[in-house]
Write a protein that holds these residues in place. Structure first.
Motif, PDB file in Angstrom:
ATOM      1  N   ALA A   7       2.635 -32.319 -61.789  1.00  0.00           N
ATOM      2  CA  ALA A   7       3.722 -31.560 -62.749  1.00  0.00           C
ATOM      3  C   ALA A   7       5.172 -31.850 -62.373  1.00  0.00           C
ATOM      4  CB  ALA A   7       3.553 -30.036 -62.704  1.00  0.00           C
ATOM      5  N   VAL A   8       6.113 -32.002 -62.981  1.00  0.00           N
ATOM      6  CA  VAL A   8       7.602 -32.374 -62.620  1.00  0.00           C
ATOM      7  C   VAL A   8       8.449 -31.531 -63.430  1.00  0.00           C
ATOM      8  CG1 VAL A   8       7.146 -34.855 -62.248  1.00  0.00           C
ATOM      9  CG2 VAL A   8       7.814 -34.160 -64.477  1.00  0.00           C
ATOM     10  N   LYS A   9       9.585 -30.871 -62.674  1.00  0.00           N
ATOM     11  CA  LYS A   9      10.595 -30.098 -63.295  1.00  0.00           C
ATOM     12  C   LYS A   9      11.536 -31.271 -64.210  1.00  0.00           C
ATOM     13  CE  LYS A   9      13.972 -29.145 -60.301  1.00  0.00           C
ATOM     14  NZ  LYS A   9      14.984 -30.062 -60.799  1.00  0.00           N
ATOM     15  N   VAL A  10      12.024 -30.740 -65.003  1.00  0.00           N
ATOM     16  CA  VAL A  10      12.695 -31.527 -65.999  1.00  0.00           C
ATOM     17  C   VAL A  10      14.267 -30.985 -66.025  1.00  0.00           C
ATOM     18  CG1 VAL A  10      12.913 -32.670 -68.400  1.00  0.00           C
ATOM     19  CG2 VAL A  10      10.823 -32.246 -67.482  1.00  0.00           C
ATOM     20  N   THR A  11      15.010 -31.901 -65.681  1.00  0.00           N
ATOM     21  CA  THR A  11      16.639 -31.587 -65.430  1.00  0.00           C
ATOM     22  C   THR A  11      17.348 -32.793 -66.311  1.00  0.00           C
ATOM     23  OG1 THR A  11      16.011 -30.989 -63.223  1.00  0.00           O
ATOM     24  CG2 THR A  11      18.381 -30.836 -63.979  1.00  0.00           C
ATOM     25  N   PRO A  12      17.183 -32.506 -67.794  1.00  0.00           N
ATOM     26  CA  PRO A  12      17.859 -33.716 -68.569  1.00  0.00           C
ATOM     27  C   PRO A  12      19.187 -34.078 -68.330  1.00  0.00           C
ATOM     28  CG  PRO A  12      16.546 -32.195 -70.046  1.00  0.00           C
ATOM     29  CD  PRO A  12      16.949 -31.482 -68.527  1.00  0.00           C
ATOM     30  N   ALA A  13      19.990 -32.969 -67.777  1.00  0.00           N
ATOM     31  CA  ALA A  13      21.568 -33.584 -67.349  1.00  0.00           C
ATOM     32  C   ALA A  13      21.891 -34.047 -66.015  1.00  0.00           C
ATOM     33  CB  ALA A  13      22.433 -32.149 -67.750  1.00  0.00           C
ATOM     34  N   HIS A  14      20.678 -34.284 -65.337  1.00  0.00           N
ATOM     35  CA  HIS A  14      20.862 -34.747 -63.994  1.00  0.00           C
ATOM     36  C   HIS A  14      19.884 -35.676 -63.504  1.00  0.00           C
ATOM     37  CE1 HIS A  14      24.469 -32.130 -63.126  1.00  0.00           C
ATOM     38  NE2 HIS A  14      23.960 -31.120 -63.824  1.00  0.00           N
ATOM     39  N   ASP A  15      19.177 -36.253 -64.282  1.00  0.00           N
ATOM     40  CA  ASP A  15      18.405 -37.236 -63.852  1.00  0.00           C
ATOM     41  C   ASP A  15      17.969 -38.089 -64.862  1.00  0.00           C
ATOM     42  OD1 ASP A  15      15.689 -37.920 -61.707  1.00  0.00           O
ATOM     43  OD2 ASP A  15      15.102 -37.980 -63.732  1.00  0.00           O
ATOM     44  N   PRO A  16      17.816 -39.459 -65.048  1.00  0.00           N
ATOM     45  CA  PRO A  16      17.702 -40.279 -65.913  1.00  0.00           C
ATOM     46  C   PRO A  16      16.373 -40.382 -66.572  1.00  0.00           C
ATOM     47  CG  PRO A  16      17.905 -41.477 -63.839  1.00  0.00           C
ATOM     48  CD  PRO A  16      18.077 -40.161 -63.545  1.00  0.00           C
ATOM     49  N   ASN A  17      15.248 -40.207 -65.703  1.00  0.00           N
ATOM     50  CA  ASN A  17      13.880 -40.003 -66.323  1.00  0.00           C
ATOM     51  C   ASN A  17      13.820 -38.641 -67.184  1.00  0.00           C
ATOM     52  OD1 ASN A  17      13.144 -42.824 -65.270  1.00  0.00           O
ATOM     53  ND2 ASN A  17      12.844 -41.596 -63.403  1.00  0.00           N
ATOM     54  N   ASP A  18      14.223 -37.752 -66.636  1.00  0.00           N
ATOM     55  CA  ASP A  18      14.089 -36.527 -67.304  1.00  0.00           C
ATOM     56  C   ASP A  18      14.966 -36.454 -68.607  1.00  0.00           C
ATOM     57  OD1 ASP A  18      13.128 -35.765 -64.871  1.00  0.00           O
ATOM     58  OD2 ASP A  18      14.305 -34.236 -64.284  1.00  0.00           O
ATOM     59  N   PHE A  19      16.107 -37.271 -68.462  1.00  0.00           N
ATOM     60  CA  PHE A  19      16.896 -37.273 -69.696  1.00  0.00           C
ATOM     61  C   PHE A  19      15.998 -37.916 -70.825  1.00  0.00           C
ATOM     62  CE2 PHE A  19      19.674 -39.906 -72.650  1.00  0.00           C
ATOM     63  CZ  PHE A  19      20.651 -38.741 -73.132  1.00  0.00           C
ATOM     64  N   GLU A  20      15.357 -38.871 -70.682  1.00  0.00           N
ATOM     65  CA  GLU A  20      14.246 -39.648 -71.506  1.00  0.00           C
ATOM     66  C   GLU A  20      13.220 -38.670 -72.061  1.00  0.00           C
ATOM     67  OE1 GLU A  20      15.210 -42.361 -72.814  1.00  0.00           O
ATOM     68  OE2 GLU A  20      16.729 -42.608 -71.517  1.00  0.00           O
ATOM     69  N   ILE A  21      12.802 -37.909 -71.256  1.00  0.00           N
ATOM     70  CA  ILE A  21      11.647 -36.715 -71.629  1.00  0.00           C
ATOM     71  C   ILE A  21      12.319 -35.758 -72.470  1.00  0.00           C
ATOM     72  CG2 ILE A  21      10.329 -34.865 -70.654  1.00  0.00           C
ATOM     73  CD1 ILE A  21       9.923 -36.403 -68.116  1.00  0.00           C
ATOM     74  N   GLY A  22      13.622 -35.284 -72.099  1.00  0.00           N
ATOM     75  CA  GLY A  22      14.497 -34.413 -72.981  1.00  0.00           C
ATOM     76  C   GLY A  22      14.617 -34.810 -74.349  1.00  0.00           C
ATOM     77  N   GLN A  23      14.932 -36.304 -74.232  1.00  0.00           N
ATOM     78  CA  GLN A  23      15.295 -36.577 -75.677  1.00  0.00           C
ATOM     79  C   GLN A  23      14.152 -36.733 -76.413  1.00  0.00           C
ATOM     80  OE1 GLN A  23      18.376 -38.267 -76.839  1.00  0.00           O
ATOM     81  NE2 GLN A  23      18.927 -36.782 -75.507  1.00  0.00           N
ATOM     82  N   ARG A  24      12.944 -37.088 -75.759  1.00  0.00           N
ATOM     83  CA  ARG A  24      11.637 -36.925 -76.768  1.00  0.00           C
ATOM     84  C   ARG A  24      11.362 -35.765 -77.032  1.00  0.00           C
ATOM     85  NH1 ARG A  24      10.309 -41.386 -72.736  1.00  0.00           N
ATOM     86  NH2 ARG A  24       9.558 -39.927 -71.308  1.00  0.00           N
TER      87      ARG A  24
END
Length: 873
Positions: A280-297
């Motif tokens: 499991a991973v925490k998702v921080t769309p404004a501060h991580d490039p991979n998290d940003f992509e997850i956030g977009q999806r």
């Protein structure tokens, strides 16, 4: 460029007894520049040869990397100039946006002022003022090195013409929808306060911490791990893999985010690796490039929790803390709530740093300008695949393809004041207007220009054609584009080379910016370690130039330049190159004192001695060899070939073999003087591109002509004389073998001994006088009694050493040495025969003992032979 005319005062050429570089180099360089030797004429009908200088930063000074690269470029351009090409080495400097702004801001800080106090316009004026007063000191240092650049064409990436080129290509790319503005994750430097591109991020292993945190409660909880606990304040989801059964019951639900009072969703995303950590991973769309992509999806909100200084902005007890302070404080708060599952310290992991100031990069969501690189990068890759551009050495192609084939869109906006300001205006009603160089920007209430500037690499990517006058189709563009070759380090293959390839192909209708990319390595110290002030091994090349001369530094660098391979260099090597320059000087001085000349035609081969024919044959072979190495960018090999030919064959053999001819006088001596003049003339011209100063002084003195800079490059005449080469090879065998024997017997180099030479049945008779002179051999007298006889090369050399050495003392010395060698052999043999030792000893130790055994056996053979050669008592 002027014709290479004969000087009127050439009747009695003279050279000082010693070569003093400091007395020669500065005046020579200024003379070359004044006479326009390095300028390029676009109206010339000569074939063009063009190289652009990798533009040094306006803030920079000459370091060994510059000296290395400039030596290689200067060698190429000097040779092509001598070959009759219209040669342009294009000089210039880069405005170095971040570095220059930092320099000027530090100056302002000393005055107690910031750029914001001045305002943008006044600050930019202050930078221009600094540039005029302090910038560009490297230009003077380039003159010290001998760079043959066309100074009248010097450019600066912020000058009017290049600024026009930048605005032109920005407008074209914008209209072709290859430039766009979007909010995306960028690499942010909290110290430089600007975005930087992916290739300006340096990754290194840092000791940090890995903290596992429990989100949620009971069965509705998930454990996530992070090295940046402070970013949890901006988490907007937890993600798991859609096929991970451990968390299937939680997907679509919400769990509590500790310390915040917020609840965040659990989402399923295939990006998550279920085998890594807890899955499991925490998702921080404004501060991580991979998290940003997850956030977009998944349509997640992006919560920025840090400002541009990496200070926490999220409301609550952590607001106002620096990111590192916040990290430890947040972990403490989580620990107090019982949320910490595990903590690992130190945890070594790869962390990105700003390549300029070394500050840890902070991924940050930001509105920026981007280049859509897909089609541009494909064209850049295809140009190499299709053979339009060759990368040398070829094995570097894979690194190039690995980059351009996987290139992400390029963030080109920088939050600076010094640089090319983005030519886009925004209107009061949301209008966006991109303005070209000949267009008036919109005006009126509410209109304003974008505050960002362009990445420095954007303007330097236009360098091969903007420096020639593009976007106008100038005569220089027509003559000198595309460039012939780009010489640069493999370390900026991605920073700069790929940018030039993309922009050149785009702007110049599919014509690549150069035919060849010749990549060299990086300069390191003599132990192969990277040079750095922090390591204490950095070298200022100007110090070496002051001490040994520019030619010595240049020759040392060229002699280490194998394509694409790093170059180790130490001061001892520079000293050796200085000795080489002195050797050239002294040998040419001797030749001039003995009448060496370039006047008149060379005598026909049948009128020349075997020694003369041998050196002319070897000279032409070396010309062909050096030409082949130049075409293959093998600077180390061509330098080594010239070193050994000049030092070993010309100075140590030909000059020495010719001394007896000069002493004898007559037609043979006159012929040899002409041959010696020819050999020196050609050798100096071959050496000139690498060591320009000493060769200019010697060549003009020898020939009486204006300058070797504009002399004709030597051509292989095709003359070969295998028989003469074999004959002199026999002479060299005899001299070498007898010298070795003399040394083994303890004779001093200048000590004369009686000898008989039996040269019957060989081609050596004509060389007896020369061999006796070189070997210090006297004619045999009436009381001659041979104590040693050396058969070599079909001849026999008999020596009488009875009066030359103390035979008994020598016998005792050799007997003692033999005993020591036999003891060493016995010890080494014993160890190598011990199975228990061989089973335990490291391979390196065993190899060392084997080497000792081989050396001892060789010593025994040598010393036994020396004892046998001693006169009998």
């Amino acid at each position: 460029m002027t014709e290479n005319t004969q000087q009127s005062n050439h009747s009695a050429p003279e050279l000082p007894t010693q070569y003093t570089p400091a007395d020669v180099e500065g005046p020579l360089y200024e003379r070359w520049v004044e006479r326009g030797y390095f300028e390029a004429d676009e109206k010339s009908d000569k074939p063009p040869y063009t190289i652009v200088i990798p533009p040094p930063n306006v803030t920079g000074s000459l370091h060994l990397g510059h000296a290395f690269e400039h030596t290689l470029i200067d060698a190429l351009t000097r040779r092509k100039r001598m070959q009759g090409y219209e040669t342009l080495w294009q000089p210039g400097m880069d405005h170095a946006g971040i570095a220059t702004q930092n320099v000027v801001e530090r100056e302002l800080a000393k005055e107690g002022v910031s750029r914001h106090d001045l305002g943008r316009e006044a600050f930019v004026e202050r930078v221009w003022q600094w540039k005029g007063e302090s910038g560009g000191q490297i230009s003077g240092q380039m003159r010290r090195l001998g760079d043959g650049v066309a100074w009248s064409r010097e450019r600066f990436t912020m000058d009017e013409g290049l600024s026009r080129a930048v605005q032109t290509i920005f407008k074209r790319l914008y209209e072709d929808e290859l430039i766009y503005r979007a909010e995306r994750i960028i690499n942010w430097c909290p110290r430089c306060l600007t975005a930087i591109s992916d290739i300006e991020v340096e990754y290194q292993d840092d000791d940090g911490e890995l903290v596992s945190i429990r989100y949620g409660e009971g069965d509705a909880s998930i454990v996530v791990a992070t090295t940046r606990a402070e970013t949890m304040l901006g988490d907007t989801a937890v993600a798991v893999h859609p096929e991970d059964e451990r968390y299937a019951h939680l997907v679509g639900t919400e769990i509590e985010l500790p310390l915040t009072g917020r609840r965040i969703p659990v989402v399923a995303d295939e990006h998550v690796d279920p085998e890594f950590g807890t899955g499991a991973v925490k998702v921080t769309p404004a501060h991580d490039p991979n998290d940003f992509e997850i956030g977009q999806r998944h349509g997640l909100p992006s919560l920025a929790v840090m400002d541009e200084h990496a200070i926490i902005t999220a409301h609550g007890p952590f607001q106002g803390l620096d990111r590192l302070e916040a990290r430890s404080t947040i972990v403490g708060a989580l620990r107090a709530e019982g949320r910490i599952v595990t903590e690992k310290r130190p945890y070594t992991h790869s962390v990105g740093h700003c390549s300029r100031c070394k500050t840890t990069i902070e991924p940050r969501l930001s509105m920026q300008w981007w280049v859509k690189v897909g089609p541009l990068a494909k064209a850049a890759g295809d140009a190499v695949r299709d053979g339009k551009v060759a990368i040398h050495p070829k094995e570097m192609e894979s690194r190039y393809f690995g980059w351009v084939d996987n290139l992400h869109d390029w963030c080109i906006s920088r939050q600076l004041w010094w640089g090319h300001r983005i030519p886009v205006w925004y209107g009061p009603k949301g209008e966006v207007v991109c303005v070209g160089p000949d267009e008036e920007p919109p005006s009126g209430e509410g209109w304003h220009q974008d505050t960002d500037v362009l990445d420095t690499w954007f303007s330097s990517g236009l360098w091969p054609f903007s420096t020639l006058g593009w976007p106008e189709q100038t005569p220089s563009v027509e003559k000198f584009y595309p460039n012939s070759v780009l010489v640069t380090g493999y370390d900026i293959l991605f920073f700069w080379v790929a940018r030039m390839m993309m922009f050149g192909l785009y702007a110049m209708d599919g014509t690549p910016p150069f035919h060849t990319i010749a990549l060299h390595g990086m300069v390191r110290d003599q132990f192969g370690k990277k040079m750095s002030k922090s390591f204490g091994n950095a070298v200022n090349p100007l110090d070496w130039m002051d001490k040994y001369g520019s030619d010595a530094v240049r020759f040392t660098l060229a002699r280490g330049a194998n394509p694409g391979v790093d170059v180790p260099i130490g001061e001892d090597w520079v000293q050796g190159s200085r000795n080489f320059a002195n050797k050239i000087w002294n040998a040419t001085r001797f030749a001039l004192m003995n009448g060496a000349t370039v006047e008149g035609e060379l005598p026909p081969a049948e009128q020349l001695s075997a020694t003369d024919r041998w050196i002319l044959s070897r000279l032409n072979e070396v010309i062909a060899e050096v030409d082949a190495y130049y075409e293959d960018y093998q600077f180390a090999k061509l330098s080594d070939a010239l070193f050994h030919f000049a030092w070993d064959e010309v100075f140590d053999w030909y000059v020495e073999l010719s001394k007896t001819t000069f002493m004898a006088g007559g037609p043979a001596a006159d012929a040899s003087r002409r041959v010696l003049g020819e050999v020196l003339d050609v050798t100096l011209r071959l050496l000139h591109p690498i060591v320009p100063f000493v060769t200019e002084t010697l060549w003009t003195t020898l020939t009486g002509r204006e300058s070797v800079v504009i002399a004709e490059w030597p051509a292989d005449s095709g003359f070969r004389d295998a028989a003469a080469e074999r004959e002199i090879g026999l002479v060299q065998q005899v001299v070498t073998e007898v010298r070795r024997f003399r040394s083994d017997q303890g004779l001093q180099p200048g000590q004369k001994v009686p000898a008989q030479l039996d040269l019957s049945g060989t081609a050596l008779s004509a060389h007896e006088a020369a061999m006796r002179s070189l070997l210090r051999l006297q004619p045999a007298g009436a009381d001659f009694s041979a104590t040693a006889s050396l058969p070599v090369a079909g001849a026999t050399v008999a020596l009488d050493l009875s009066g030359a050495i103390d035979v008994e003392a020598e016998r005792k010395r050799l007997t003692k040495d033999l005993a020591a060698a036999e003891k060493e052999k016995a010890q080494a043999t014993g160890k190598l025969g011990n199975e228990a030792f061989l089973a335990k000893a490291p391979e390196k130790v065993v190899d060392k003992i084997r080497g000792r055994l081989e050396a001892a056996e060789a010593d025994i053979v040598r010393i036994t032979a020396q004892l046998a050669a001693l006169p009998k008592a």
